[in-house]
Design an enzyme around this catalytic site. Structure first.
Site, mmCIF file in Angstrom:
data_model
loop_
_atom_site.group_PDB
_atom_site.id
_atom_site.type_symbol
_atom_site.label_atom_id
_atom_site.label_comp_id
_atom_site.label_asym_id
_atom_site.label_seq_id
_atom_site.Cartn_x
_atom_site.Cartn_y
_atom_site.Cartn_z
ATOM 1 N N GLY A 1 5.819 0.491 -1.640
ATOM 2 C CA GLY A 1 5.530 -0.632 -2.513
ATOM 3 C C GLY A 1 5.003 -1.839 -1.770
ATOM 4 O O GLY A 1 4.131 -2.569 -2.272
ATOM 5 N N ARG B 1 14.636 0.012 8.825
ATOM 6 C CA ARG B 1 14.130 1.039 9.731
ATOM 7 C C ARG B 1 12.782 0.660 10.343
ATOM 8 O O ARG B 1 12.089 -0.244 9.883
ATOM 9 C CB ARG B 1 13.984 2.381 8.998
ATOM 10 C CG ARG B 1 12.876 2.394 7.975
ATOM 11 C CD ARG B 1 12.943 3.620 7.087
ATOM 12 N NE ARG B 1 11.863 3.597 6.107
ATOM 13 C CZ ARG B 1 10.799 4.395 6.149
ATOM 14 N NH1 ARG B 1 10.672 5.301 7.106
ATOM 15 N NH2 ARG B 1 9.863 4.306 5.220
ATOM 16 N N ASN C 1 0.298 14.666 -5.032
ATOM 17 C CA ASN C 1 -0.752 15.501 -4.454
ATOM 18 C C ASN C 1 -0.578 16.901 -5.046
ATOM 19 O O ASN C 1 0.340 17.151 -5.833
ATOM 20 C CB ASN C 1 -0.710 15.493 -2.925
ATOM 21 C CG ASN C 1 0.622 15.975 -2.363
ATOM 22 O OD1 ASN C 1 1.272 16.859 -2.920
ATOM 23 N ND2 ASN C 1 1.057 15.393 -1.257
ATOM 24 N N GLU D 1 2.878 18.474 -4.408
ATOM 25 C CA GLU D 1 3.953 17.840 -5.181
ATOM 26 C C GLU D 1 3.894 18.247 -6.649
ATOM 27 O O GLU D 1 4.929 18.471 -7.279
ATOM 28 C CB GLU D 1 3.859 16.318 -5.032
ATOM 29 C CG GLU D 1 4.247 15.827 -3.640
ATOM 30 C CD GLU D 1 3.823 14.396 -3.379
ATOM 31 O OE1 GLU D 1 4.315 13.812 -2.395
ATOM 32 O OE2 GLU D 1 2.969 13.865 -4.136
ATOM 33 N N VAL E 1 -2.553 6.586 7.704
ATOM 34 C CA VAL E 1 -1.394 5.764 7.350
ATOM 35 C C VAL E 1 -1.775 4.760 6.257
ATOM 36 O O VAL E 1 -2.740 4.010 6.403
ATOM 37 C CB VAL E 1 -0.852 5.010 8.581
ATOM 38 C CG1 VAL E 1 0.313 4.100 8.173
ATOM 39 C CG2 VAL E 1 -0.396 5.988 9.648
ATOM 40 N N ASP F 1 -0.928 4.704 -0.420
ATOM 41 C CA ASP F 1 -0.509 3.425 -0.997
ATOM 42 C C ASP F 1 -1.718 2.597 -1.414
ATOM 43 O O ASP F 1 -1.702 1.920 -2.446
ATOM 44 C CB ASP F 1 0.320 2.636 0.017
ATOM 45 C CG ASP F 1 1.573 3.384 0.444
ATOM 46 O OD1 ASP F 1 2.129 4.122 -0.388
ATOM 47 O OD2 ASP F 1 1.983 3.240 1.609
ATOM 48 N N SER G 1 -9.980 5.807 0.748
ATOM 49 C CA SER G 1 -10.959 6.195 1.770
ATOM 50 C C SER G 1 -11.193 5.069 2.767
ATOM 51 O O SER G 1 -11.310 5.303 3.975
ATOM 52 C CB SER G 1 -12.285 6.577 1.108
ATOM 53 O OG SER G 1 -12.124 7.705 0.281
#
Length: 311
Positions: A42, A91, A188, A191, A253, A257, A285
């Site tokens: 988020g 974390r 995806n 999933e 990475v 999101d 992209s």
């Protein structure tokens, strides 16, 4: 008038990235100066939305020195944040690029479980947030030992308030969210297969699975991410498939999101589903063109948006 957006990140992180020449075992490796960026589903959606000219409130948990750093990083980006204190340390994730091969190594650490009091505090904060957001994005993983049902509680609370909920998570949390029913689901292919009890899905099975979810009232829109092959959007009335232009991939990475942020930006502007899919693919992209844990540059999104092809 733009719609209001809230993002929720239950397991945020500080992402530490660096590069080194020739990763080999048993040798001291001299890394480049590390870069620190705020991370978590988020949070990344909110960071990306800001680059697209959409403001959002980013709600997340934060604890310890890493949690303090996370808040500082987000304030530096001038995000509107609601940090919920927890007793455990936020974390970290660690990303290293081997400059010899240009291969990326990603090390993710688990978040610690919430106490019963912390769970109540999160739910209480959700109840008190005002105004009620038009769209709520619940994205990312759950901390260790936090039951998937907790996602269901959040989905249910916001649906009762009249918000449209977008979910981008995985595993049992995704199944629970679907049982409650969401506005937009972004799995995806793997999933989606797991959601319907399959190991994998052929393209025709993909269509059937997505349409089944919509017919059962579990989602209004389903956008299936296909990686380099783009994505497919399903609604009750149509199916739209688009593919991105070829780009030089430096890192994946934050790409998922960023795709969510692109789609939400169109929802906030009350655009069409075709614009939604095109912007999502362009943002995802563009982020793969960035190095390390960085998100897209707006100029790349603008260029790629016009180059996304409809099949």
């Amino acid at each position: 008038m733009k719609k209001s957006v809230l993002t929720i990140t239950l397991n945020p992180s500080v992402d530490k990235s660096t590069s080194v020449q020739n990763i080999v075992p048993e040798k001291k490796l001299r890394c480049d100066t590390p870069k620190y960026e705020a991370g978590g589903g988020g949070i990344n959606v909110s960071r990306a939305l800001k680059r697209l000219g959409i403001s959002s409130n980013s709600l997340f948990t934060a604890g310890g020195k890493t949690g303090n750093m996370l808040e500082v990083l987000l304030k530096q980006e001038e995000l509107d944040i609601t940090a919920i204190p927890i007793s455990s340390e936020t974390r970290e994730n660690f990303i290293v690029v081997d400059t010899t091969s240009n291969q990326q190594y990603r090390f993710g650490f688990p978040g610690e479980a919430f106490t019963a009091e912390e769970k109540e505090n999160i739910l209480g904060t959700v109840d008190q947030l005002n105004p009620i957001p038009d769209f709520v994005v619940i994205s990312g993983s759950l901390p260790k030992d936090v039951p998937a049902d907790f996602i269901g509680l959040l989905v249910n609370k916001y649906k009762a308030k009249g918000s449209k909920v977008i979910v981008d998570t995985s595993g049992d949390a995704l199944k629970v969210a679907l049982e409650e029913g969401v506005y937009l689901l972004k799995p995806n292919a793997g999933e989606l297969a797991a959601l319907v009890g399959k190991e994998e899905l052929a393209s025709t099975d993909l269509d059937h699975a997505a349409q089944q979810i919509i017919a059962q009232g579990q989602a209004v829109l389903v956008v299936v991410s296909l990686g380099a092959q783009g994505a497919v959007l399903y609604s009750a009335a149509e199916k739209i498939q688009m593919v991105p232009p070829l780009v030089k991939i430096r890192s994946t990475v934050g790409a998922g999101d960023s795709m969510v942020a692109g789609m939400v930006s169109i929802l906030a502007r009350e655009g069409t589903v075709e614009e939604l899919l095109r912007m999502g693919i362009a943002c995802g992209s563009a982020t793969t063109m960035a190095e390390g844990t960085a998100l897209f540059q707006k100029k790349d999104v603008d260029r790629l948006y016009d180059e996304v092809r409809k099949l």
